[in-house]
Design an enzyme around this catalytic site. Structure first.
Site, PDB file in Angstrom:
ATOM      1  N   SER A 141      92.969  39.950 105.718  1.00 45.29           N
ATOM      2  CA  SER A 141      92.751  39.446 107.066  1.00 45.29           C
ATOM      3  C   SER A 141      93.591  38.206 107.294  1.00 45.29           C
ATOM      4  O   SER A 141      94.183  37.655 106.365  1.00 45.29           O
ATOM      5  CB  SER A 141      91.277  39.095 107.262  1.00 45.29           C
ATOM      6  OG  SER A 141      90.976  37.899 106.565  1.00 45.29           O
ATOM      7  N   LYS A 142      93.618  37.772 108.534  1.00 45.35           N
ATOM      8  CA  LYS A 142      94.459  36.634 108.907  1.00 45.35           C
ATOM      9  C   LYS A 142      94.111  35.374 108.117  1.00 45.35           C
ATOM     10  O   LYS A 142      94.938  34.483 107.968  1.00 45.35           O
ATOM     11  CB  LYS A 142      94.335  36.365 110.411  1.00 45.35           C
ATOM     12  CG  LYS A 142      95.241  37.245 111.238  1.00 45.35           C
ATOM     13  CD  LYS A 142      94.515  37.899 112.400  1.00 45.35           C
ATOM     14  CE  LYS A 142      93.997  39.263 112.017  1.00 45.35           C
ATOM     15  NZ  LYS A 142      93.105  39.961 112.807  1.00 45.35           N
ATOM     16  N   ARG A 143      92.888  35.325 107.618  1.00 42.69           N
ATOM     17  CA  ARG A 143      92.468  34.145 106.871  1.00 42.69           C
ATOM     18  C   ARG A 143      93.313  33.911 105.624  1.00 42.69           C
ATOM     19  O   ARG A 143      93.524  32.781 105.215  1.00 42.69           O
ATOM     20  CB  ARG A 143      90.999  34.280 106.433  1.00 42.69           C
ATOM     21  CG  ARG A 143      90.044  34.430 107.584  1.00 42.69           C
ATOM     22  CD  ARG A 143      88.603  34.203 107.139  1.00 42.69           C
ATOM     23  NE  ARG A 143      88.138  32.858 107.411  1.00 42.69           N
ATOM     24  CZ  ARG A 143      88.022  32.325 108.619  1.00 42.69           C
ATOM     25  NH1 ARG A 143      88.381  33.028 109.673  1.00 42.69           N
ATOM     26  NH2 ARG A 143      87.576  31.095 108.795  1.00 42.69           N
ATOM     27  N   THR A 144      93.740  34.990 105.000  1.00 45.20           N
ATOM     28  CA  THR A 144      94.410  34.839 103.709  1.00 45.20           C
ATOM     29  C   THR A 144      95.922  35.024 103.761  1.00 45.20           C
ATOM     30  O   THR A 144      96.577  35.008 102.732  1.00 45.20           O
ATOM     31  CB  THR A 144      93.823  35.824 102.684  1.00 45.20           C
ATOM     32  OG1 THR A 144      93.692  37.108 103.298  1.00 45.20           O
ATOM     33  CG2 THR A 144      92.470  35.364 102.207  1.00 45.20           C
ATOM     34  N   GLY A 145      96.472  35.202 104.942  1.00 47.04           N
ATOM     35  CA  GLY A 145      97.916  35.335 105.011  1.00 47.04           C
ATOM     36  C   GLY A 145      98.344  36.174 106.193  1.00 47.04           C
ATOM     37  O   GLY A 145      97.524  36.565 107.019  1.00 47.04           O
TER      38      GLY A 145
END
Length: 491
Positions: free
Chosen positions: A253-257
RNA sequence: GGCCCCAUCGUCUAGCCCGGCCUAGGACACCAGGUUUUCAUCCUGGCGACAGGGGUUCGAAUCCCCUUGGGGUCACCA
């Protein structure tokens, strides 16, 4: 090799093309090509307003860019058009009616509030949140009466007793107990059909033989297989691909990259490196070959060889792989691919670049083995584009220069020596050996001159051959930078 | 929590289906050398895994069971 195999990629245009989606598309495409089948693209835009034309366009564009050409799709049509689900609404309505008439679905009048309360209680009692089947038991007369009064209802699929099994190319046979499958909503109260219903209708109508998709769909599969049974159609074979995971081990997801294909494209990852890398997340050519072509993929890809476990997105390896592709590129192509990035970095306009293309080719040549993406080029060569002798020095470069005791004197002396040679019309690249001799004569080590010189000329700690750089910079700039460099080292 | 899926170096993986060739192979990353005007490339070497426990078998990374761990999913989203 002709075959009846038909696979599809069916993204919903509610966001940019996710790298996981791109990989799913790639695997479907490769498998179809391998087996002489048909690959089609279908847009699942049945969402209430989250779907946009813009996303659809971007998804098609992204797939095109990767080179995954579809045989049938919303833009090119095909024998089973239309390929956009909202355009198939009439057909969906017809099929829903058919199932309802055959007793496979029932009207449910339960309100959202009742369902919410139900789930609340269930979770409080540590029970599985599910529909309790209240309306399934309703007497026919009551149903008719409530419909007549205009009460709103949804159509729920009546899950039968027993168990549901299906063939999965990745996992083998998978079995679900039907009592674990909810009486799910097939048609919403506004009359629009839901995903699980529509996907099966369309897959049947389009003659889909194999469904390869992400593992998050595994639990949807029994619902869908039951639907095939209700329609009295053979179910396709499935293949649930392992998820691509973030550094945290959870669904990427966008949280990790960066998760969008476009993100990597904009950073300047070579297209073929992306394809190669996406394959490596879950599949291997033979266990020892890391770098392979699309042709090799198509010749060898099998869904059954795909890893069952999820794969953490390995950015380090991706960058290494991108570098491998960049170094293999013919210089002209590499330079061409970098050009838009140079322009975007405002180093030059495209026209200016074209006007001195031979010069630019030499610039690109100097960096080709040093960068891993096209986007890494501009900041590394920016010093070649300005005439200013007062450009910024990187800390490392200055440190390297200053660690030599007489750096300033050495540089100034060399500058004077070089001036004479340049005045005499010599080219910098002709002075390489003479320069080394000059260094030796003065009892110095090579870095004693080269590090201050590199700093003065480029402001960077590393880079291509200094004499090549001098030629790219041009004589006036070389003179100015050496002079100014000596001044700056003194102070 | 229910259900489903999964489990080989830190990471991506080969081997597993069809037990012995596995003192488990490759790659990235990391570490140490070498090459180089620097950086990078390139070359050499090193570190490093079959989650645990039971079976089955002459023999198990490979087959079975349990435990543990991780993930997915439980919408009138897709």
């Amino acid at each position: 090799m002709p075959s009846n195999i038909r696979v599809r990629f069916a993204p919903s245009p509610t966001g940019k093309l996710h790298v996981g989606g791109a990989r799913t598309a790639l695997f479907n495409w490769a498998w179809a090509k391998k087996h002489g089948g048909t690959f089609l693209l279908r847009i699942e835009d049945t969402d209430e307003g989250r779907s946009t034309q813009e996303f659809e366009r971007a998804i098609l564009e992204g797939l095109h860019w990767l080179g995954l050409q579809w045989d049938e799709g919303p833009d090119i049509g095909g024998p089973f058009a239309p390929y956009r689900q909202t355009e198939r609404a009439a057909r969906h309505k017809e099929l829903a009616q058919k199932l309802f008439a055959a007793g496979w679905a029932y009207r449910c009048f339960c309100t959202t509030e009742r369902l919410e309360k139900l789930r609340e209680e269930q979770s409080k009692n540590h029970l599985k949140p599910e529909y309790d089947g209240l309306c399934r038991k309703l007497a026919k007369e009551e149903v008719e009466r409530r419909v007549a009064t205009g009460e709103r209802y949804v159509l729920r699929f009546a899950v039968p007793q027993g168990e549901t099994r299906f063939l999965d190319h990745v996992r083998g046979d998978v079995v679900f107990q039907n009592k674990e499958v909810d009486d799910w909503v097939m048609v919403r109260s506004d009359g629009t059909p839901t995903y699980n219903f529509v996907v099966v209708c369309d897959d049947i109508d389009m003659g889909i033989t194999h469904v390869f998709r992400g593992e998050e769909h595994l639990v949807n599969t029994p619902k869908q297989v039951l639907l095939y049974r209700a329609f009295e159609k053979p179910a396709p074979e499935f293949g649930h691909l392992p998820l691509m995971l973030g550094k945290d081990g959870k669904k990427l997801s966008k949280r990790t990259g960066d998760t969008a294909l476009q993100d990597y494209r904009e950073k300047g990852y070579p297209k073929d490196a992306i394809i190669n890398f996406l394959c490596l997340q879950g599949w291997a050519l033979n266990g020892t070959t890391e770098v392979f072509t699309v042709d090799q993929l198509v010749a060898n890809f099998e869904v059954k060889d795909v890893q069952k476990a999820g794969a953490i997105f390995d950015l380090d390896k991706f960058q290494w792989l991108a570098g491998e592709y960049i170094r293999k590129e013919p210089l002209a192509e590499f330079a061409e691919h970098c050009a838009p990035f140079v322009v975007a970095a405002n180093l030059a306009t495209d026209a200016e670049l074209r006007a001195r293309w031979d010069w630019y080719l030499r610039v690109a040549h100097g960096e080709q083995e040093r960068v891993r993406t096209y986007g890494e080029l501009p900041p590394r060569v920016a010093y070649l584009f300005g005439a200013d002798a007062d450009f910024a020095w990187e800390a490392d470069a200055e440190k390297n220069a200053k660690k030599h005791a007489a750096a300033r004197d050495t540089l100034a002396a060399y500058g004077a020596w070089l001036d004479e040679r340049l005045d005499a019309g010599k080219k910098p690249t002709d002075l390489r050996d003479e320069t080394k001799a000059w260094i030796t004569e003065r009892g110095l080590k090579i870095p004693a001159l080269f590090q201050p010189l590199r700093c003065a000329l480029t402001g960077q700690a590393g880079g291509p051959d200094l004499f090549e750089i001098m030629e790219l910079l041009g004589v006036p700039a070389v003179r100015a930078r050496i002079r100014r460099g000596a001044e700056r080292l003194a102070g």
